[in-house]
Design an enzyme around this catalytic site. Structure first.
Site, PDB file in Angstrom:
ATOM      1  N   HIS A 152      -0.958  -7.295  -9.631  1.00  0.00           N
ATOM      2  CA  HIS A 152      -1.681  -7.658  -8.527  1.00  0.00           C
ATOM      3  C   HIS A 152      -0.363  -7.053  -7.279  1.00  0.00           C
ATOM      4  O   HIS A 152      -0.634  -6.278  -6.304  1.00  0.00           O
ATOM      5  CB  HIS A 152      -1.103  -9.395  -7.716  1.00  0.00           C
ATOM      6  N   GLU A 153       0.507  -6.631  -7.907  1.00  0.00           N
ATOM      7  CA  GLU A 153       2.182  -6.346  -6.860  1.00  0.00           C
ATOM      8  C   GLU A 153       1.334  -4.413  -7.281  1.00  0.00           C
ATOM      9  O   GLU A 153       2.350  -4.090  -6.094  1.00  0.00           O
ATOM     10  CB  GLU A 153       3.562  -6.458  -7.575  1.00  0.00           C
ATOM     11  N   HIS A 185      -1.173  -3.394  -4.616  1.00  0.00           N
ATOM     12  CA  HIS A 185      -0.233  -3.513  -3.456  1.00  0.00           C
ATOM     13  C   HIS A 185       0.439  -2.836  -2.876  1.00  0.00           C
ATOM     14  O   HIS A 185      -0.157  -1.466  -2.233  1.00  0.00           O
ATOM     15  CB  HIS A 185       1.446  -4.695  -3.390  1.00  0.00           C
ATOM     16  N   GLU A 214      -4.033  -9.928   0.678  1.00  0.00           N
ATOM     17  CA  GLU A 214      -3.473 -10.433  -0.152  1.00  0.00           C
ATOM     18  C   GLU A 214      -4.800 -10.245  -1.232  1.00  0.00           C
ATOM     19  O   GLU A 214      -4.512 -10.174  -2.717  1.00  0.00           O
ATOM     20  CB  GLU A 214      -3.096 -11.445  -0.402  1.00  0.00           C
TER      21      GLU A 214
END
Length: 297
Positions: free
Chosen positions: A155-156, A159, A230
């Site tokens: 997920h990071e 980003h 998100e």
């Protein structure tokens, strides 16, 4: 939540207010950059240029300092396998981030760090894809299993690969521009209805007051976009680590929302785990909604 929002808004307001005051002083001393006409009116074009300079300079200054500020605010210990001996757990963390980064097409590996906190969380930041940082809490490493950790890291990394920090900076710059512009229009209008000798001080105070009020309203746009991004990072994380691991990571995070610290306002929008309930001022959507969207993918 209130403390986090207050600090987040205050940091942004201080930056644009400071820049605005400095430019106003320079303009009054040199005549360069002033947006008032000879008869006391406002030159709209000059004011718009002034507002854009203040708004975007402030947001890009924050972007350039984002990695350094996050390290200082969170006490991040950067892991460098070339300069230090890492434990097995630390080396495994670095290897996972590098593997996911290569899968995401990043040409330069992010810095990897750990910060000491019981909260189960992680964040990514940095001014560009080539100058980024992925940091995880000690609580996350202690509480989560390997699959959940991989989902969080994916997920990071998503980003970073999506360029979310730059996009957020551009959005904040636009919001700041309108905040500065309309705060000065409103302050000018107020200063016109008081005695002439009081007009300068009334205008100065009114600018600050309106800037605070409009910044709060403008933050609703920034927070809404933060919630929107998100979902994109969740989908990107699912592509990198696998849908099952990403869903498992979010379900694991649901158990630990009460541990999320709110005092680190400067990185609140960067973390994967927000508070349990969503409001207009939330930086993250509900975890349950994020899970539902991934399951429906």
């Amino acid at each position: 939540m209130g403390k986090r929002i207050f600090l987040f808004l205050l940091s942004n307001i201080l930056v644009i207010t400071t820049i605005g005051i400095v430019l106003s002083i320079i303009g009054s001393l040199t005549g360069v950059g002033t947006y008032f006409t000879a008869n006391g009116g406002i030159d709209i074009v000059a004011l718009l240029v002034f507002s854009a300079v203040v708004g975007f300079v402030g947001s890009f200054m924050s972007l350039l300092m984002s990695r350094w500020m996050a390290k200082m605010a969170m006490g991040v210990q950067v892991l460098n396998p070339d300069k230090q001996t890492l434990s097995y757990e630390e080396q495994q963390l670095v290897d996972r981030v590098y593997k996911l980064s290569r899968a995401a097409g990043l040409t330069k590996m992010p810095e990897v760090g750990i910060y000491n906190s019981r909260e189960v969380n992680a964040f990514a930041t940095g001014p560009s894809k080539n100058r980024s940082l992925v940091a995880v809490s000690t609580g996350l490493l202690q509480e989560m299993d390997d699959d959940a950790v991989e989902g969080v890291l994916a997920h990071e990394v998503a980003h970073i690969a999506n360029g979310d920090m730059v996009t957020m900076t551009l959005l904040q710059g636009i919001v700041n521009t309108f905040v500065v512009f309309f705060a000065r229009i409103a302050a000018w209008a107020v200063s016109r209805v008081v005695r002439e000798e009081l007009a300068p001080i009334v205008h100065f105070i009114a600018v600050i007051v309106f800037q605070i009020v409009f910044s709060i309203l403008g933050s609703l746009v920034v927070f809404a976009y933060s919630r929107h991004r998100e979902y994109h990072a969740d989908r990107g994380g699912a592509d990198l680590a696998g849908k099952d691991k990403m869903i498992h990571a979010l379900r694991s995070l649901e158990q630990y929302t009460s541990r999320v610290k709110e005092e680190q306002a400067s990185v609140a929008t960067l973390k994967i785990n927000g508070k349990k309930h969503t409001s207009l001022f939330s930086t993250h959507p509900d975890l349950s909604d994020r899970i539902r969207r991934l399951e429906a993918k």
